[in-house]
Enzyme design. Structure first.
Site, PDB file in Angstrom:
ATOM      1  N   LYS A 154      -0.501  -4.454  -5.858  1.00 39.13           N
ATOM      2  CA  LYS A 154      -1.836  -3.854  -5.947  1.00 39.13           C
ATOM      3  C   LYS A 154      -2.874  -4.934  -6.266  1.00 39.13           C
ATOM      4  CE  LYS A 154      -4.365  -0.393  -8.583  1.00 39.13           C
ATOM      5  NZ  LYS A 154      -4.319   0.652  -9.602  1.00 39.13           N
ATOM      6  N   GLU A 161       5.350 -12.487 -11.023  1.00 37.76           N
ATOM      7  CA  GLU A 161       6.662 -12.351 -10.367  1.00 37.76           C
ATOM      8  C   GLU A 161       6.507 -12.325  -8.851  1.00 37.76           C
ATOM      9  OE1 GLU A 161       5.579 -10.650 -12.916  1.00 37.76           O
ATOM     10  OE2 GLU A 161       7.175 -10.314 -14.388  1.00 37.76           O
ATOM     11  N   GLY A 215      -0.124   1.965  -9.941  1.00 35.20           N
ATOM     12  CA  GLY A 215       1.085   1.354  -9.384  1.00 35.20           C
ATOM     13  C   GLY A 215       2.268   2.310  -9.365  1.00 35.20           C
ATOM     14  N   ARG A 216       2.495   3.013 -10.464  1.00 32.81           N
ATOM     15  CA  ARG A 216       3.666   3.894 -10.545  1.00 32.81           C
ATOM     16  C   ARG A 216       3.468   5.207  -9.788  1.00 32.81           C
ATOM     17  NH1 ARG A 216       1.110   2.846 -15.214  1.00 32.81           N
ATOM     18  NH2 ARG A 216       0.207   4.511 -16.459  1.00 32.81           N
ATOM     19  N   GLU A 231       5.852   4.313 -18.749  1.00 34.70           N
ATOM     20  CA  GLU A 231       4.616   3.528 -18.659  1.00 34.70           C
ATOM     21  C   GLU A 231       3.408   4.468 -18.739  1.00 34.70           C
ATOM     22  OE1 GLU A 231       3.438   0.985 -15.133  1.00 34.70           O
ATOM     23  OE2 GLU A 231       3.921  -0.614 -16.529  1.00 34.70           O
ATOM     24  N   HIS A 262      32.136   9.636 -17.121  1.00 35.32           N
ATOM     25  CA  HIS A 262      33.248   8.792 -17.563  1.00 35.32           C
ATOM     26  C   HIS A 262      32.772   7.601 -18.379  1.00 35.32           C
ATOM     27  CE1 HIS A 262      36.113  11.143 -15.236  1.00 35.32           C
ATOM     28  NE2 HIS A 262      35.072  11.324 -14.434  1.00 35.32           N
ATOM     29  N   LYS A 303       2.643 -10.561 -21.095  1.00 36.80           N
ATOM     30  CA  LYS A 303       2.220 -11.310 -19.892  1.00 36.80           C
ATOM     31  C   LYS A 303       1.356 -12.495 -20.296  1.00 36.80           C
ATOM     32  CE  LYS A 303       1.365  -7.743 -16.417  1.00 36.80           C
ATOM     33  NZ  LYS A 303       0.323  -7.109 -15.618  1.00 36.80           N
TER      34      LYS A 303
HETATM   35  O1  LIG Z   1       1.341  -4.086  -7.823  1.00 36.70           O
HETATM   36  P1  LIG Z   1       1.055  -5.130  -8.848  1.00 36.70           P
HETATM   37  O2  LIG Z   1      -0.422  -5.345  -9.047  1.00 36.70           O
HETATM   38  O3  LIG Z   1       1.749  -6.426  -8.499  1.00 36.70           O
HETATM   39  O4  LIG Z   1       1.603  -4.632 -10.227  1.00 36.70           O
HETATM   40  C1  LIG Z   1       2.969  -4.441 -10.456  1.00 36.70           C
HETATM   41  C2  LIG Z   1       3.245  -3.796 -11.798  1.00 36.70           C
HETATM   42  O5  LIG Z   1       2.903  -4.685 -12.839  1.00 36.70           O
HETATM   43  C3  LIG Z   1       2.078  -4.312 -13.915  1.00 36.70           C
HETATM   44  O6  LIG Z   1       2.315  -5.181 -14.982  1.00 36.70           O
HETATM   45  C4  LIG Z   1       2.158  -2.884 -14.364  1.00 36.70           C
HETATM   46  O7  LIG Z   1       2.826  -2.746 -15.572  1.00 36.70           O
HETATM   47  C5  LIG Z   1       2.779  -1.958 -13.354  1.00 36.70           C
HETATM   48  O8  LIG Z   1       2.173  -0.706 -13.498  1.00 36.70           O
HETATM   49  C6  LIG Z   1       2.596  -2.443 -11.952  1.00 36.70           C
HETATM   50  O9  LIG Z   1       3.175  -1.511 -11.064  1.00 36.70           O
END
Ligand SMILES: O=P(O)(O)OC[C@H]1O[C@H](O)[C@H](O)[C@@H](O)[C@@H]1O
Length: 551
Positions: A212, A218, A274-275, A360, A391, A511
């Site tokens: 987004k 990452e 995002g979620r 979240e 199990h 972060k």
């Molecule tokens: O889609 P992006 O901007 O790369 O974000 C990826 C993810 O990282 C963030 O730290 C949030 O905690 C998430 O809600 C998000 O989905």
């Protein structure tokens, strides 16, 4: 003049106080008594919504509990808040944004306004572009730099830009184009990228960089490694990037700066969290896998649950009821976690997906006005597909000291029948829910001839709540309904808890600290460390180890 209940702090609202008093009265009630006193309970406390069927009879509630919970939702102003969400109001107050994932699945031709602008045509336009792309790739018409058709798609993303796509790909694998290979890279740990690409040929591989913000550490690190891997594998020509990378993002400029052409970017909007984004362009890999028709069918499923949530009276509203029952378990019965147990192997990543969606969203410690909450918020979600969990950890669910409410998810039909498997699988769902609720008394154990010494070990106290959610079979439309069900359940709880379910400030501190520590690890000269003694020591130890054996 008395204030409206929704203005009062939650613990002072009449329905909350009534629930607390009611809890004192019913705390001794066992599910056995509730079933014994009401022969029709198992049929009565059920509900259908769209293609989903819910049996919630094995929750520790009476009719009065349910009535009070519904009143709690009313007093929280849930009706108005649902309207506000669907109307595109900026309900994500701390980020000043709407939370309008429902617009992503609104039918073409409908109207959803954000700041007075109808966003449905934009949503549909992106879906059309995704469709054209998906069709080209699926038909082998999207060729790479060397002219070979693309056969491998690697989604690079994390959090909501990964969990939704992975979950949906796994869930709908039965419907997927099997001649294409799909991989998902999320972790900053280089092993993730290396393992995902080690058997792929760059000439046939296309990366979907999903982010987004297009700035997540990452994802950008993995995307850069992917670019290097691709260029190195295709003779060192940087021009290769154009035919092997597409992006999904809200940040057009950053995408072009990375070297991906605007024509190969699929956009979405800041009002999609995002979620809550697996049905936006973030679902591009899903669409390529299952095809545009199935993707549209999934969107119709989401929309069907949206409409149910928006219009059904609370007493017959599945997300509202499930949200309130889980809140009852959390705030009154003291449950700290909730297990999600799909008896459908294709849903194996559904619990992981739900972890981000629920925790979240509702893992918050202050109200919308910034006051500390005086009650628990989101439970910890976890789970594994049945019967595997039986199990390993079900022992604790049956006989441990904690209360773990369970959501069992099962289907009348398997996607691919195999001998007796499905009847055996379903027998286990019904057996587990029954065992949790009704348990086994010492008398019953003794009657089986168990030696006295072992009797306590073989007793099951029961009275452990569960929901059983069922549908005919796992189709794209059912997956949409199931996902939207949990989205709206989370919303319902967030409204009652009076928290912002759509921000995620809690991920920022770590972060930012990581960004400040990176130069301390990478720099050549010994850094002056100003952290606490533990962090300083860990950094020194790591640097010394690297110096002793680089690489
Ligand atoms: O889609 P992006 O901007 O790369 O974000 C990826 C993810 O990282 C963030 O730290 C949030 O905690 C998430 O809600 C998000 O989905």
């Amino acid at each position: 003049m008395s204030q409206p209940a929704s203005r009062l702090p939650l613990l002072q609202r009449p329905s909350w106080k009534a629930l607390a008093a009611h809890h004192d009265e019913v705390r001794q009630l066992h599910l056995k008594d509730l079933f014994a006193g009401d022969a029709g309970r198992g049929e009565r406390l059920t509900l259908s919504a769209g293609d989903l069927f819910l049996d919630y009879s094995k929750n520790r509630v009476t009719d009065r509990t349910l009535a009070l919970l519904l009143r709690l939702a009313q007093e929280a102003g849930l009706e108005e808040r649902i309207r506000a969400m669907f109307n595109g109001e900026k309900i994500n107050a701390t980020e000043g944004r709407a939370a309008l994932h429902v617009a992503l699945r609104a039918p073409a031709g409908s109207t959803v306004l954000v700041d007075g602008r109808n966003v449905v045509p934009e949503v549909q336009a992106v879906l059309e572009r995704m469709t054209a792309f998906a069709n080209r790739v699926r038909a082998g018409q999207w060729t790479g730099h060397t002219g070979k058709p693309i056969r491998n798609l690697v989604n690079i993303g994390i959090g909501g830009s990964d969990l939704g796509p992975v979950m949906a790909y796994e869930a709908l694998r039965h419907y997927s184009e099997r001649s294409l290979t799909f991989r998902f890279v999320s972790n900053l740990d280089g092993s993730d990228f290396l393992e995902a690409t080690r058997d792929l040929h760059p000439a046939e591989t296309l990366f979907i960089v999903s982010s987004k913000t297009f700035s997540t550490l990452e994802t950008m690190t993995n995307a850069n490694s992917a670019r290097e891997w691709l260029i190195a594998g295709l003779g060192g020509d940087p021009k290769a990037v154009a035919r092997h990378f597409v992006a999904v993002s809200t940040e057009a400029e950053k995408v072009t700066a990375f070297g991906i052409e605007a024509a190969n970017m699929f956009g979405f909007w800041d009002w999609v969290g995002g979620r809550y984004s697996m049905d936006s362009a973030i679902g591009l890999s899903t669409m390529v896998a299952i095809g545009p028709d199935h993707f549209r069918s999934m969107l119709r499923g989401f929309h069907r649950m949206d409409e149910h949530f928006r219009t059904a009276p609370f007493a017959e509203n599945m997300p509202v009821l499930m949200g309130l029952l889980s809140l009852w378990n959390t705030n009154f019965l003291g449950a700290e976690t909730a297990a999600v147990l799909p008896y459908e192997q294709y849903l194996k990543r559904f619990p992981a997906y739900l972890q981000q969606l629920t925790m979240e969203s509702n893992g918050k410690h202050v109200t919308r006005e910034g006051r500390p909450v005086e009650y628990q918020t989101s439970p910890i979600y976890w789970g594994e597909p049945g019967t595997n969990g039986q199990h390993s950890f079900y022992q604790l669910i049956h006989q441990g000291t904690r209360l773990i409410p369970c959501d069992f998810i099962a289907f009348d039909h398997p996607l691919v029948p195999l001998g007796r498997h499905h009847d055996l699988l379903l027998a286990n769902v019904f057996a587990q829910a029954r065992a949790l609720a009704f348990g086994k008394t010492a008398e019953e154990v003794e009657a089986e001839g168990t030696v006295a010494r072992l009797v306590p070990h073989r007793v099951f106290e029961g009275n452990r709540p569960s929901n059983v959610l069922m549908a005919d079979r796992l189709t794209p439309a059912v997956l949409g309904q199931l996902t939207a069900l949990y989205e709206h359940l989370v919303f319902t709880q967030g409204v009652v808890w009076d928290i912002d379910s759509f921000d995620q400030w809690g991920v920022e501190l770590g972060k930012a600290l990581a960004m400040s520590i990176i130069p301390d690890l990478e720099g050549g000269a010994e850094p002056t460390l100003g952290y606490d003694s533990s962090t300083n020591n860990l950094i020194r130890r790591y640097r010394a180890s690297k110096a002793r054996s680089p690489g």
